[in-house]
Design a protein around this motif. Structure first.
Motif, PDB file in Angstrom:
ATOM      1  N   ARG A  84      -0.503   6.006  -8.858  1.00 35.01           N
ATOM      2  CA  ARG A  84       0.790   5.437  -8.449  1.00 35.01           C
ATOM      3  C   ARG A  84       1.505   4.775  -9.627  1.00 35.01           C
ATOM      4  NH1 ARG A  84       0.374   1.336  -5.219  1.00 35.01           N
ATOM      5  NH2 ARG A  84      -1.882   1.089  -5.097  1.00 35.01           N
ATOM      6  N   ASN A  85       0.950   5.021 -10.840  1.00 38.92           N
ATOM      7  CA  ASN A  85       1.520   4.437 -12.059  1.00 38.92           C
ATOM      8  C   ASN A  85       1.567   2.917 -11.998  1.00 38.92           C
ATOM      9  OD1 ASN A  85       2.023   6.918 -13.352  1.00 38.92           O
ATOM     10  ND2 ASN A  85       3.883   7.205 -12.106  1.00 38.92           N
ATOM     11  N   ALA A  86       0.541   2.361 -11.325  1.00 36.01           N
ATOM     12  CA  ALA A  86       0.481   0.905 -11.184  1.00 36.01           C
ATOM     13  C   ALA A  86      -0.459   0.278 -12.210  1.00 36.01           C
ATOM     14  CB  ALA A  86       0.025   0.535  -9.771  1.00 36.01           C
ATOM     15  N   THR A  87      -1.111   1.068 -13.024  1.00 39.32           N
ATOM     16  CA  THR A  87      -1.994   0.546 -14.073  1.00 39.32           C
ATOM     17  C   THR A  87      -1.930   1.480 -15.275  1.00 39.32           C
ATOM     18  OG1 THR A  87      -4.228  -0.199 -14.595  1.00 39.32           O
ATOM     19  CG2 THR A  87      -4.035   1.791 -13.280  1.00 39.32           C
ATOM     20  N   THR A  88      -2.450   0.990 -16.381  1.00 33.12           N
ATOM     21  CA  THR A  88      -2.374   1.798 -17.599  1.00 33.12           C
ATOM     22  C   THR A  88      -3.525   2.793 -17.644  1.00 33.12           C
ATOM     23  OG1 THR A  88      -3.716   0.261 -18.853  1.00 33.12           O
ATOM     24  CG2 THR A  88      -1.335  -0.156 -18.821  1.00 33.12           C
ATOM     25  N   ARG A  89      -3.346   3.839 -18.440  1.00 27.70           N
ATOM     26  CA  ARG A  89      -4.408   4.836 -18.633  1.00 27.70           C
ATOM     27  C   ARG A  89      -5.636   4.184 -19.239  1.00 27.70           C
ATOM     28  NH1 ARG A  89      -5.257  10.165 -18.796  1.00 27.70           N
ATOM     29  NH2 ARG A  89      -3.101  10.612 -18.189  1.00 27.70           N
ATOM     30  N   ILE A  90      -5.444   3.221 -20.118  1.00 30.05           N
ATOM     31  CA  ILE A  90      -6.597   2.571 -20.760  1.00 30.05           C
ATOM     32  C   ILE A  90      -7.483   1.879 -19.722  1.00 30.05           C
ATOM     33  CG2 ILE A  90      -7.265   0.737 -22.351  1.00 30.05           C
ATOM     34  CD1 ILE A  90      -4.820   1.389 -24.022  1.00 30.05           C
ATOM     35  N   GLU A  91      -6.871   1.173 -18.787  1.00 22.67           N
ATOM     36  CA  GLU A  91      -7.646   0.491 -17.746  1.00 22.67           C
ATOM     37  C   GLU A  91      -8.355   1.499 -16.850  1.00 22.67           C
ATOM     38  OE1 GLU A  91      -8.341  -2.655 -17.252  1.00 22.67           O
ATOM     39  OE2 GLU A  91      -7.264  -3.167 -19.088  1.00 22.67           O
ATOM     40  N   TYR A  92      -7.613   2.596 -16.553  1.00 23.28           N
ATOM     41  CA  TYR A  92      -8.208   3.647 -15.714  1.00 23.28           C
ATOM     42  C   TYR A  92      -9.420   4.266 -16.405  1.00 23.28           C
ATOM     43  CZ  TYR A  92      -8.878   8.317 -13.772  1.00 23.28           C
ATOM     44  OH  TYR A  92      -9.418   9.466 -13.261  1.00 23.28           O
ATOM     45  N   GLU A  93      -9.273   4.641 -17.680  1.00 23.87           N
ATOM     46  CA  GLU A  93     -10.376   5.279 -18.414  1.00 23.87           C
ATOM     47  C   GLU A  93     -11.533   4.317 -18.620  1.00 23.87           C
ATOM     48  OE1 GLU A  93      -8.564   6.736 -21.932  1.00 23.87           O
ATOM     49  OE2 GLU A  93      -7.775   8.552 -20.974  1.00 23.87           O
ATOM     50  N   ARG A  94     -11.211   3.022 -18.786  1.00 25.83           N
ATOM     51  CA  ARG A  94     -12.294   2.040 -18.935  1.00 25.83           C
ATOM     52  C   ARG A  94     -13.119   1.967 -17.643  1.00 25.83           C
ATOM     53  NH1 ARG A  94      -9.448  -2.189 -20.085  1.00 25.83           N
ATOM     54  NH2 ARG A  94      -9.598  -1.980 -22.347  1.00 25.83           N
ATOM     55  N   ALA A  95     -12.456   1.985 -16.507  1.00 30.90           N
ATOM     56  CA  ALA A  95     -13.155   1.943 -15.212  1.00 30.90           C
ATOM     57  C   ALA A  95     -13.972   3.226 -14.991  1.00 30.90           C
ATOM     58  CB  ALA A  95     -12.158   1.744 -14.072  1.00 30.90           C
ATOM     59  N   GLU A  96     -13.370   4.364 -15.405  1.00 27.18           N
ATOM     60  CA  GLU A  96     -14.075   5.644 -15.264  1.00 27.18           C
ATOM     61  C   GLU A  96     -15.342   5.683 -16.133  1.00 27.18           C
ATOM     62  OE1 GLU A  96     -13.013  10.399 -15.360  1.00 27.18           O
ATOM     63  OE2 GLU A  96     -11.983   9.058 -16.745  1.00 27.18           O
ATOM     64  N   LEU A  97     -15.244   5.176 -17.367  1.00 29.70           N
ATOM     65  CA  LEU A  97     -16.382   5.147 -18.278  1.00 29.70           C
ATOM     66  C   LEU A  97     -17.498   4.241 -17.754  1.00 29.70           C
ATOM     67  CD1 LEU A  97     -17.691   5.911 -20.955  1.00 29.70           C
ATOM     68  CD2 LEU A  97     -16.456   3.979 -22.020  1.00 29.70           C
ATOM     69  N   ALA A  98     -17.121   3.089 -17.205  1.00 30.82           N
ATOM     70  CA  ALA A  98     -18.123   2.167 -16.647  1.00 30.82           C
ATOM     71  C   ALA A  98     -18.860   2.814 -15.469  1.00 30.82           C
ATOM     72  CB  ALA A  98     -17.435   0.870 -16.214  1.00 30.82           C
ATOM     73  N   PHE A  99     -18.068   3.557 -14.644  1.00 28.15           N
ATOM     74  CA  PHE A  99     -18.681   4.240 -13.497  1.00 28.15           C
ATOM     75  C   PHE A  99     -19.671   5.304 -13.951  1.00 28.15           C
ATOM     76  CE2 PHE A  99     -18.301   7.999 -10.674  1.00 28.15           C
ATOM     77  CZ  PHE A  99     -19.060   7.513  -9.615  1.00 28.15           C
ATOM     78  N   GLN A 100     -19.307   6.156 -14.943  1.00 31.76           N
ATOM     79  CA  GLN A 100     -20.204   7.212 -15.432  1.00 31.76           C
ATOM     80  C   GLN A 100     -21.447   6.615 -16.105  1.00 31.76           C
ATOM     81  OE1 GLN A 100     -20.132  10.423 -14.955  1.00 31.76           O
ATOM     82  NE2 GLN A 100     -18.211  10.322 -13.760  1.00 31.76           N
TER      83      GLN A 100
END
Length: 367
Positions: free
Chosen positions: A140-156
């Motif tokens: 929804r373009n409510a957060t930055t890509r950096i925050e999204y990728e950081r969350a994705e990396l923590a999950f993996q």
């Protein structure tokens, strides 16, 4: 062994006494029932005889039974000193207990790994929720890509950590299981080695002789005691090779034992051994007692007669009337005459006459 033939007339109710002589040492042949027997000598032994032997070197430090004692099957009789082996067994026992604790329900090693795995799963759950929320915000373009990728990396990372910790838990559990099995095997081996220092009976019986005293050194393979059946004995006989062909399985044996004075025991031939003992030129024959048996004293000396033939009615003369091996002196028409006869069965007292004499013949001793 000197060849002997004995007549067993006392057993069948006929007296051993030679034919009655006249005052001039004369006699006549008589028809008698004659039993031929082969002489044998030997000893009494218990059945199921065996020797207890040591399976290891050591000093005899304990003895639980003695000569003359009755023992049970698998009973501990002797124990040898085994300091080094006892130490190895104790070490193996300690390792086994530790292995059982490591693999048990309350294993500290597995508990620690399970706790680490549980924490990793909790972190994975949190990181999964955080990733899902950041993905929704990013869509929804409510957060930055950096925050999204950081969350994705923590999950993996959490996901990989859970997988790694689970594999570590399984690998450790399998290794602890292998360690436990190896510890059990090692303990069994050492326990079995320890049994080599404990000498037990194979079968129930009586101890007839002990060869070692407490404190003495016993070598591996060395006999420590002699054991045999406490209730059953047999006769082991030696037969002259010249008589052996006459002996058959099932023949009656009459046995005299010095310990029992005038008592006669009955037995039967049960086994013939085909090997000649060159030392005394005899063959071994075993006989089993019938009905009454002597007490189980080891090695009692015996003499025996093996009945090889029974002649209900044969013409006989006293053996001392023989001249040489096949002649006798007879009286004929008032004259003395030396004649030859054909012999049959003979023994120490009597001789069977097959031809050459009749009941009316008159024999005398000497010329």
């Amino acid at each position: 062994m000197k060849k002997k033939y004995l007549i067993i007339l006392a057993i069948i109710g006929i007296n051993f006494t030679s034919c009655r002589k006249s005052q001039e040492n004369k006699t006549s042949p008589q028809y008698k029932q004659l039993t031929e027997a082969v002489y044998a000598s030997g000893n009494i032994y218990p059945r199921n005889e065996y020797k207890l032997t040591a399976n290891a070197d050591g000093f005899l430090i304990k003895q639980t039974a003695f000569e003359g004692d009755l023992i049970n099957k698998n009973q501990l009789i002797f124990q040898l000193e085994s300091i080094s082996q006892d130490a190895r067994l104790e070490a193996a026992s300690n390792i086994l207990r530790q292995s059982e604790a490591n693999f048990g329900d309350n294993s500290p090693i597995l508990d620690e790994l399970e706790s680490q795995l549980k924490n990793a799963r909790t972190k994975l759950s949190n990181d999964s929720i955080n990733y899902a929320r950041n993905k929704e915000l990013f869509d929804r373009n409510a957060t930055t890509r950096i925050e999204y990728e950081r969350a994705e990396l923590a999950f993996q990372t959490s996901k990989n950590d859970v997988s790694a910790r689970r594999k570590a838990w399984l690998r450790t559990k399998n290794q602890l299981y292998v360690d436990l099995q190896n510890s059990k095997s090692n303990f069994k081996v050492n326990a079995r080695e320890g049994d080599n220092f404990r000498i037990r009976s194979f079968e129930a019986g009586k101890i007839y002789e002990i060869y070692k005293k407490q404190g003495e050194l016993v070598r591996k393979g060395e006999a420590v005691a002699l054991v045999g059946d406490a209730n059953d004995v047999y006769a082991q006989l030696a037969i002259d090779e010249l008589d052996f062909a006459k002996v058959k399985i099932g023949q009656e044996v009459l046995i005299k034992i010095d310990v029992y004075k005038d008592k006669v025991f009955k037995a039967k031939v049960t086994k013939l051994y085909p090997k000649l003992n060159k030392a005394d030129q005899t063959f071994r024959v075993d006989a089993e007692f019938i009905d009454e048996k002597p007490n189980t004293f080891y090695g009692m000396t015996i003499e025996a007669n093996i009945v090889v033939s029974q002649n209900p009615r044969v013409l006989t003369i006293p053996k001392n009337y023989l001249v040489g091996s096949d002649s006798v002196w007879i009286e004929e028409n008032g004259d003395k005459k030396k004649i030859k006869i054909t012999k049959g069965v003979e023994n120490l007292d009597m001789v069977e006459v097959k031809s050459g004499l009749t009941e009316k013949s008159v024999l005398f001793i000497g010329n």
